[in-house]
Design a protein around this motif. Sequence first.
Motif, mmCIF file in Angstrom:
data_model
loop_
_atom_site.group_PDB
_atom_site.id
_atom_site.type_symbol
_atom_site.label_atom_id
_atom_site.label_comp_id
_atom_site.label_asym_id
_atom_site.label_seq_id
_atom_site.Cartn_x
_atom_site.Cartn_y
_atom_site.Cartn_z
ATOM 1 N N ALA A 122 43.554 107.883 -25.849
ATOM 2 C CA ALA A 122 45.382 108.536 -26.159
ATOM 3 C C ALA A 122 45.200 109.629 -25.841
ATOM 4 O O ALA A 122 45.966 110.354 -25.560
ATOM 5 N N CYS A 178 40.039 103.604 -27.241
ATOM 6 C CA CYS A 178 41.302 103.577 -27.400
ATOM 7 C C CYS A 178 41.784 104.757 -28.305
ATOM 8 O O CYS A 178 43.089 105.236 -27.755
ATOM 9 N N ALA A 222 45.390 104.165 -19.761
ATOM 10 C CA ALA A 222 44.826 103.843 -20.817
ATOM 11 C C ALA A 222 44.496 102.358 -20.643
ATOM 12 O O ALA A 222 43.283 101.892 -21.477
ATOM 13 N N ALA A 223 44.744 101.912 -20.290
ATOM 14 C CA ALA A 223 43.413 100.596 -19.857
ATOM 15 C C ALA A 223 42.527 100.381 -19.615
ATOM 16 O O ALA A 223 41.685 100.441 -19.847
ATOM 17 N N ILE A 241 50.847 105.602 -18.403
ATOM 18 C CA ILE A 241 49.461 105.442 -19.459
ATOM 19 C C ILE A 241 49.169 103.936 -20.153
ATOM 20 O O ILE A 241 48.447 104.440 -20.616
ATOM 21 N N ALA A 242 50.297 103.759 -18.945
ATOM 22 C CA ALA A 242 49.662 101.221 -19.125
ATOM 23 C C ALA A 242 48.422 101.670 -18.878
ATOM 24 O O ALA A 242 47.772 101.153 -18.988
ATOM 25 N N ALA A 243 48.706 102.331 -17.113
ATOM 26 C CA ALA A 243 47.461 101.872 -16.351
ATOM 27 C C ALA A 243 45.739 102.390 -17.149
ATOM 28 O O ALA A 243 45.279 102.490 -16.974
ATOM 29 N N CYS A 253 55.063 108.164 -18.427
ATOM 30 C CA CYS A 253 55.501 106.811 -18.811
ATOM 31 C C CYS A 253 54.240 105.887 -18.079
ATOM 32 O O CYS A 253 53.741 104.528 -18.077
ATOM 33 N N LEU A 254 54.548 106.118 -16.747
ATOM 34 C CA LEU A 254 54.193 105.130 -15.451
ATOM 35 C C LEU A 254 52.437 104.646 -16.235
ATOM 36 O O LEU A 254 52.061 104.046 -16.052
#
Length: 151
Positions: free
Chosen positions: A94, A90, A73-74, A69-71, A66-67
Amino acid sequence: MAQGPRPEPRRTGTSAGLLELIRQLVADAAALVQSHLDLARAEIGAGARVAGGGIALVAIGLFALCLAIAALAAALVMALVPAIGPVLACLVAALLIAAGGGALVMFGLSRIKRSSLAPRQAIANVGQSAVMLMRKSRRTPAATGGNSKGE
């Protein structure tokens, strides 16, 4: 015709010894059941500790996913956009992140499956104890040909 009180049956040495054997058998059986329960509790506790480690790994893996994924992925998308375009960038990001998180979850689940919550030793001992109690119950004065006083 009125009948008088019936006389009490006399206890012979054999019947008194048999009663004592029965009392002892009941006491032994109660102690045996208690020891089996204690063993089962100990085995379940040990199995729960092992499973707890696997559950903790799964939880840590999910939290890390969860922590990150955002960093990730971007960053990954930004790195791939010039080479393959935004849509494919993208998708690749993923898939890579999902593979890493899935590996952590699978490793944690395999640890959980290796643990056993069943009290295997206690279950095995119950069978042995039943045989022992049956043998002990056969050692009555009638079975041995004497009585409890050794007559």
